[in-house]
Design an enzyme around this catalytic site. Structure first.
Site, short mmCIF file in Angstrom:
data_model
loop_
_atom_site.label_atom_id
_atom_site.label_comp_id
_atom_site.label_asym_id
_atom_site.label_seq_id
_atom_site.Cartn_x
_atom_site.Cartn_y
_atom_site.Cartn_z
N GLY A 135 -22.65 -6.14 -6.53
CA GLY A 135 -21.41 -6.49 -5.22
C GLY A 135 -20.03 -6.64 -5.80
O GLY A 135 -19.93 -7.00 -7.07
N GLY B 253 -14.26 -11.41 -4.05
CA GLY B 253 -12.78 -11.84 -4.03
C GLY B 253 -12.38 -12.36 -5.47
O GLY B 253 -11.46 -12.48 -5.84
N GLY C 83 -14.14 -11.37 -8.67
CA GLY C 83 -14.87 -10.18 -9.62
C GLY C 83 -15.68 -9.38 -8.98
O GLY C 83 -16.25 -9.25 -7.94
N LYS D 258 -21.37 -11.45 -14.22
CA LYS D 258 -20.26 -11.31 -13.30
C LYS D 258 -18.92 -11.28 -14.29
O LYS D 258 -18.79 -11.96 -15.17
CB LYS D 258 -19.93 -12.68 -12.58
N ASP E 13 -15.60 -22.19 -1.85
CA ASP E 13 -16.04 -20.87 -1.05
C ASP E 13 -17.23 -21.07 -0.34
O ASP E 13 -17.92 -20.06 -0.89
CB ASP E 13 -15.58 -19.87 -2.07
#
Length: 932
Positions: A599, A602, A604, A620, A718
């Site tokens: 995926g 926002g 990375g 990531k 987040d």
């Protein structure tokens, strides 16, 4: 009379059927004296006060010039320069009031302007030791968004009076300066001696300050003292007031009452405003339109281009870079504000749009501008922001050629307005400029055979007579060159001739010895092959060495040595953190194969990888990290890697051999809570009410651990359902710490750039930039509403417009019983008491002021209470089962049975449980110190 009644009924029916975003009519009864606001109606209304400008709904003078008394302005033209005030004649407006908004894909809008709320208070020694200063919003449409005030004087304390809790809060203290220090000098430093600074925020409708003087009679007061000793001056350093239309609280509510709807222009749109205390709404123009949406026909197509150069003898270069019209460097030398450039250094040809974007060239005929980002600015989608101007540029974040258009019109629309048409040169033509989202606008180009500037009169010149490309550029063709009007063409050499690259012309073919030619050819071929092989080996070795050096350079730059020392100093580091090599991760991801991408987010991109020990991991690759943030990044890695909580995704380590460090996490296979909630029919998985309570409890426990139980507090920043992952047993795993911040124990908040996801973002944090643990609580409240309503945080309502879930929930909660709001499945599986409890908990989490929200510990304990009570009431509370069956969620017995809490038929059982639960709160909270 009957005919007029019929016409009015038809008008009423039309206005009711039009969606709220497109409403352009204002219903008025036959007896009403209301008039539609229009440009003709405001022809005699003032639009300026000195150098300041404003527009309807604001106005001066007659009541027809402003929407309602809130927007009535006063211009004091007896002062020089003239001063503009709001209706209270105290709050001074110090910049233009902007009412123009171009169309936006966002569902929210806010408008504000700068004000001055300064006051002067005379102090009389030995007469009075307490003074007050207050401010109140001059109408329901206004809220003090933010203010910084400098308070000058001598020897007093400043308090903020809070009448709600009957308590005063000290803001700052001012001591007496030297006798000769003036008010102006004290205000320059404002360090507590003669001056102190206070900040007011949280969208205040009013505030009151109290100044308490100390025992000044004991001070040796100088004779020749400055005015600081005799006055308290409250001076505005920065203050901004937000405004909105508060006839209705939201756009959705205007559906029920359109009798005084403000967005009267055709092609206007209604936007919810959440930056004022009364909420309300604002009006803007739809995409492709600009102007004043509060006025009839105020939204129009782009009229901002001026084809006539207003100034003569304009400078048209910056060093080596030519700056042709419609671009320009000086006022009157460009066609619109969007084309204004700044030559910061002619010697180095430094030409800029703004601080971020540097111009390297301008191609008029091709409609291109070369853009390079200036240092210290992250490359992103190319945007140039100019007030009241449309977006006419198309470009990427990399240094590249950016397309541009002169106006947001089609060629057909542009030609209809001859006075504003940009293609003024003869022999010029109009071309459309398109992006992936559609038409951006139009530009001009000289016709074939002509060159020059199509944006100036006679700018396209016939070049056939004086330019012969064949003569000017010998060898332009690998054959015979033929000049044409404005261009040239090429043909092959004639028979028995060949092109000679040395003299760049066709020459006769010479007969040569065939054998000699073959020998020379073979020798040359083998020689070239040998040299090529040798060069390939050398280049391969050289590149390998360069890569090693580069990886080592990145490792040192990313503070790899510091992280190694942190690992060596930790006795259990081998079980916690590992520094991976880039080679290991390339092998694990098949050289970061695009098919391994899990995926994009926002912060990375995430890849799936399989390590050499067969562990499946998520790798990531974050966005670029500023060099001054590397130490903080390493500290975060060292701390987060030691977090071993059953409901937090495990961090295995990182790789520092790349320009941007890579993070290695445990792989969580079953996607996110967002995917299961909002695509259940596609995934074949549906969560029962028991599952939802369990997952919410687990996620709340993880956030509570981060806030208060880890070795250092971590604010996630987040929190959202797509960051709550579900493992093989559908246990919640909080993930994505790309936006998280570490906070020491003695800190209550940190000031940081606002980050987060729209729909989950804490409004108070968005406004102040101050992040605290309650910001995560607000976002978690949105997740609870998702579980109750099974709607996305930004969803499309029945009218087809986008709506914010939290605003919808809070609004509907006031108007309807909770069971009419929640999803059908929740109504079927949950009890009324459980639904009301979770809804009440969500409502507390979504309160605007962070101080009014519960802590994550309180949230978790409430959810724990609900699960335990449900278990003891005969319902099956599901825990970690081996798997979840599609559309049928059954789990094992609750782990809370170990509490041995009896909730039988006894009427006092619930109170007994509450007492035991509350009494064990201390022990329960202390258990957070140990990873779960």
């Amino acid at each position: 009379m009957q005919l007029s009644n019929v016409l009015f009924s038809l008008l009423l029916l039309v206005c009711i059927m039009i969606p709220v975003e497109q409403v352009s009519c204002v219903l008025t009864s036959q007896t009403s004296n209301n008039t539609h606001p229009s440009s003709a109606l405001f022809a005699d209304c003032p639009k300026n006060c000195g150098s300041l400008s404003f527009d309807y709904p604001f106005g001066i003078g007659s009541s027809d010039c402003f929407r309602n008394p809130d927007f009535n302005l006063t211009c004091n033209d007896t002062m020089q320069p003239p001063r503009l005030y709001l209706r209270d004649n105290v709050t001074e407006v110090v910049d233009d009031i902007d009412t123009i908004a171009y169309g936006s894909s966002s569902n929210f809008l806010f408008m504000s302007f700068m004000v001055d709320i300064s006051r002067a208070i005379s102090v009389r020694d030995d007469v009075q030791n307490m003074y007050n200063m207050s401010w109140k919003a001059p109408g329901g449409a206004f809220t003090l968004q933010y203010a910084i005030l400098n308070i000058t004087g001598c020897d007093f304390d400043t308090y903020l009076v809070d009448q709600d809790i009957n308590m005063d809060m000290v803001l700052c203290r001012v001591s007496c300066p030297n006798a000769e220090i003036t008010d102006k000098v004290a205000r320059q430093n404002c360090n507590g001696t003669g001056c102190c600074t206070i900040r007011l925020e949280n969208h205040l409708r009013a505030f009151q300050l109290k100044f308490v003087l100390h025992r000044r009679g004991e001070i040796n007061v100088p004779i020749n003292r400055s005015s600081l000793w005799d006055n308290i001056n409250v001076t505005t350093y920065y203050a901004r007031v937000s405004w909105s239309i508060v006839d209705q609280p939201t756009c959705a509510s205007t559906i029920d009452n359109r009798t005084n709807y403000a967005c009267v222009s055709i092609n206007s749109k209604c936007y919810d405003s959440f930056l004022t205390s009364n909420h309300g709404y604002l009006c803007g123009c739809e995409g492709g339109y600009g102007g004043n949406a509060y006025v009839l026909n105020g939204c129009s197509r782009d009229k901002g281009y001026n084809p006539v150069e207003q100034k003569t003898n304009c400078h048209r270069s910056c060093g080596d870079i030519n700056v042709p019209y419609p671009f320009g460097l000086e006022e009157g030398c460009f066609a619109r504000k969007l084309f204004q450039l700044n030559c910061t250094n002619a010697t180095s040809s430094s030409l800029q749009f703004d601080d971020e974007h540097q111009v390297t060239y301008i191609e008029i005929n091709d409609g291109l501008v070369g853009i390079k980002y200036t240092p210290y600015f992250e490359q992103q989608e190319f945007k140039v922001y100019v007030d009241n101007e449309p977006d006419l540029y198309i470009g990427s974040g990399e240094s590249s050629s950016v397309q541009w258009a002169v106006a947001n019109l089609t060629c057909q629309e542009a030609k209809q307005n001859t006075s504003g048409y940009a293609c003024v040169s003869f022999n010029s033509t109009c071309l459309g400029v398109n992006s992936t989202d559609g038409l951006i606008g139009y530009r001009c180009q000289c016709m074939s055979g002509f060159q020059g500037n199509p944006y100036i009169a006679s700018g396209c010149q016939d070049v056939a007579a004086d330019i012969d490309e064949c003569m000017i550029t010998p060898g332009i063709c690998k054959g015979v060159c033929h000049n044409t009007i404005g261009s040239y063409s090429c043909t092959s050499c004639l028979d028995k001739t060949q092109y000679d690259i040395t003299i760049m012309r066709c020459t006769p073919i010479k007969r040569q010895n065939l054998v000699l030619g073959v020998i020379i050819g073979l020798s040359s071929g083998f020689g070239v092959l040998l040299l090529s092989l040798s060069a390939t080996v050398l280049v391969h070795r050289w590149r390998k060495d360069i890569q090693k050096q580069l990886r080592r350079k990145y490792f040192e730059k990313n503070q790899g040595l510091l992280l190694e020392q942190l690992i060596l100093s930790d006795e259990n580091a081998s079980d916690k953190t590992k520094i991976f090599t880039l080679e290991e991760l390339e092998k694990a991801t098949n050289n970061f194969d695009p098919t391994r991408i899990l995926g994009r987010g926002g912060h990375g991109m995430v890849y799936k990888g399989i390590l050499s020990d067969q562990r499946v991991v998520a790798i990531k690759r974050s966005k670029e990290i500023a060099e001054d943030e590397i130490n903080q990044f390493i500290n975060e890695v060292a701390i987060l890697s030691q977090i071993n909580h059953r409901n937090i995704v495990k961090l295995f380590g990182c790789c520092l051999e790349t320009e941007v460090p890579l993070l290695v996490y445990d792989f969580v296979p079953n996607g996110s809570l967002f995917e299961v909630l909002h695509s259940g029919s596609i995934s074949g998985i549906a969560l029962s009410w028991d599952d939802c309570l369990r997952i919410a409890t687990e996620a709340a426990g993880a956030l509570c651990y981060l806030h208060s139980a880890a070795s250092i507090s971590v604010f996630h920043r987040d929190v959202k359902s797509s960051n709550i992952l579900l493992d093989a047993h559908y246990t919640a795993k909080v993930s994505d710490f790309g936006a998280s911040r570490l906070v020491s124990i003695d800190q209550t908040h940190v000031v940081t750039n606002v980050q987060g996801t729209f729909g989950y973002l804490d409004p108070e944090y968005y406004h102040t930039g101050q992040l605290n643990e309650k910001s995560d609580v607000y976002s978690f409240g949105v997740v609870l509403v998702e579980l109750l309503l099974r709607r996305q945080p930004i969803f499309t309502n029945e009218t087809g417009s986008k709506q914010n879930l939290s605003n919808y929930f809070l609004w509907e909660l006031k108007a309807k019983p909770i069971k009419q709001i929640v999803a059908t499945q929740v109504c079927e599986e949950a009890t009324d008491e459980e639904i009301k409890s979770v809804a009440s908990l969500a409502e507390m989490c979504l309160r605007l002021h962070s101080a009014d929200r519960p802590t994550m510990k309180q949230v978790e304990m409430n959810l724990q209470f609900l699960r335990t009570k449900r278990s003891n009431s005969g319902y099956v509370v599901q825990d970690n089962a081996e798997e979840i069956q599609p559309l049928l969620c059954t789990r094992g017995e609750s782990r809370y049975e170990t509490f041995s809490i009896i909730l039988g038929g006894n009427s006092n059982s619930e109170s007994q449980y509450s007492q035991r639960f509350n009494s064990s709160e201390h022990d329960f909270g202390s258990s957070f110190g140990v990873p779960r």
